[in-house]
Scaffold this motif. Structure first.
Motif, mmCIF file in Angstrom:
data_model
loop_
_atom_site.group_PDB
_atom_site.id
_atom_site.type_symbol
_atom_site.label_atom_id
_atom_site.label_comp_id
_atom_site.label_asym_id
_atom_site.label_seq_id
_atom_site.Cartn_x
_atom_site.Cartn_y
_atom_site.Cartn_z
ATOM 1 N N TYR A 152 0.784 -1.335 0.024
ATOM 2 C CA TYR A 152 0.005 0.068 -0.169
ATOM 3 C C TYR A 152 0.889 1.397 -0.068
ATOM 4 O O TYR A 152 0.586 2.061 -0.895
ATOM 5 N N TYR A 153 1.854 1.275 0.769
ATOM 6 C CA TYR A 153 2.699 2.502 0.921
ATOM 7 C C TYR A 153 3.453 2.630 -0.203
ATOM 8 O O TYR A 153 3.646 3.848 -0.651
ATOM 9 N N GLU A 154 3.843 1.858 -1.126
ATOM 10 C CA GLU A 154 4.425 1.582 -2.175
ATOM 11 C C GLU A 154 3.274 2.021 -3.628
ATOM 12 O O GLU A 154 3.672 3.146 -4.154
ATOM 13 N N SER A 155 2.250 1.981 -3.420
ATOM 14 C CA SER A 155 1.267 2.227 -4.228
ATOM 15 C C SER A 155 0.869 3.755 -4.111
ATOM 16 O O SER A 155 0.297 4.047 -5.266
ATOM 17 N N ILE A 156 0.844 4.265 -3.086
ATOM 18 C CA ILE A 156 0.428 5.840 -2.790
ATOM 19 C C ILE A 156 1.840 6.649 -2.950
ATOM 20 O O ILE A 156 1.583 7.735 -2.681
ATOM 21 N N GLY A 157 3.126 5.984 -3.070
ATOM 22 C CA GLY A 157 4.331 6.900 -3.268
ATOM 23 C C GLY A 157 4.732 7.374 -1.979
ATOM 24 O O GLY A 157 5.774 7.975 -1.879
ATOM 25 N N ILE A 184 6.462 5.118 -0.083
ATOM 26 C CA ILE A 184 7.899 4.717 -0.263
ATOM 27 C C ILE A 184 8.065 4.488 -1.742
ATOM 28 O O ILE A 184 7.131 4.227 -2.352
ATOM 29 N N PRO A 185 9.369 4.678 -2.203
ATOM 30 C CA PRO A 185 9.534 4.621 -3.622
ATOM 31 C C PRO A 185 9.119 3.126 -4.310
ATOM 32 O O PRO A 185 9.226 2.156 -3.436
ATOM 33 N N LYS A 186 8.999 2.860 -5.514
ATOM 34 C CA LYS A 186 8.763 1.586 -6.239
ATOM 35 C C LYS A 186 9.887 0.889 -5.936
ATOM 36 O O LYS A 186 11.079 1.630 -6.226
ATOM 37 N N THR A 187 10.125 -0.305 -5.583
ATOM 38 C CA THR A 187 11.213 -1.240 -5.346
ATOM 39 C C THR A 187 11.699 -1.798 -6.703
ATOM 40 O O THR A 187 11.025 -2.104 -7.540
ATOM 41 N N VAL A 188 13.039 -2.345 -6.495
ATOM 42 C CA VAL A 188 13.541 -3.141 -7.557
ATOM 43 C C VAL A 188 12.924 -4.306 -7.601
ATOM 44 O O VAL A 188 12.502 -4.887 -6.576
ATOM 45 N N ARG A 189 12.703 -4.759 -8.815
ATOM 46 C CA ARG A 189 12.218 -6.293 -8.795
ATOM 47 C C ARG A 189 13.058 -7.387 -9.503
ATOM 48 O O ARG A 189 14.078 -6.804 -10.455
ATOM 49 N N THR A 190 13.075 -8.446 -9.171
ATOM 50 C CA THR A 190 13.821 -9.374 -9.786
ATOM 51 C C THR A 190 13.198 -9.616 -11.379
ATOM 52 O O THR A 190 12.094 -9.212 -11.642
ATOM 53 N N GLU A 191 13.782 -10.362 -11.916
ATOM 54 C CA GLU A 191 13.271 -10.899 -13.151
ATOM 55 C C GLU A 191 11.921 -11.509 -13.376
ATOM 56 O O GLU A 191 11.220 -11.465 -14.277
ATOM 57 N N SER A 192 11.930 -12.097 -12.097
ATOM 58 C CA SER A 192 10.626 -13.052 -11.982
ATOM 59 C C SER A 192 9.498 -12.130 -11.501
ATOM 60 O O SER A 192 8.519 -12.668 -10.922
#
Length: 151
Positions: A19-24, A26-34
């Motif tokens: 939720y915190y990521e969706s509302i900004g 916290i910043p969007k995190t890095v994601r793995t290839e999966s």
């Protein structure tokens, strides 16, 4: 670390992290290839900051301001203090309102016999047209049930 590990390390649930990521907040995190989120120690530190802020009752909007100020090394402490003092005022108002509600309910309970008879001033006050419509917030002068506190 993955979201479960970040949640355990920060004390913030995985659902709230998303939720915190969706509302900004916290910043969007890095994601793995999966597609799995990957959180850094800095992200966890930010999540702990947010959790402590929530524990003190700050709103999401206030937390966003506090996070921004926390990350700004050239911030003015007066800006942080202003947010904190504004929140203290809100908390003190809520405390007064809760005390007024408790006082009103104590008064009603004191006047209720609490026996097998159907007469009950608590129910009568809740059903009273004098108290309706119930305010969405307790009246600062009389409490949540209107005029009862003044009796």
């Amino acid at each position: 670390m993955n979201i479960g590990q970040a949640a355990a390390a920060s004390g913030v649930s995985s659902k709230m992290i998303r939720y915190y990521e969706s509302i900004g907040l916290i910043p969007k995190t890095v994601r793995t290839e999966s597609g799995y989120r990957v959180y850094s120690d800095h992200d966890v530190h930010t999540l702990r900051f947010i959790r402590r802020s929530r524990d003190l009752g700050f709103s999401v909007e206030q937390i966003a301001d506090l996070v921004s100020l926390w990350q700004d090394r050239e911030r003015a402490s007066k800006d942080v203090k202003a947010i904190a003092l504004e929140h203290v005022g809100v908390l003190e108002r809520k405390i007064r309102e809760l005390q007024e509600m408790a006082s009103t309910l104590k008064h009603l309970a004191k006047n209720c016999h609490g026996d097998a008879r159907p007469h009950c001033p608590i129910i009568e006050e809740l059903a009273s047209d004098d108290a309706a419509p119930a305010p969405t917030k307790p009246d600062a002068k009389f409490g949540a049930l209107g005029k009862v506190a003044a009796r």
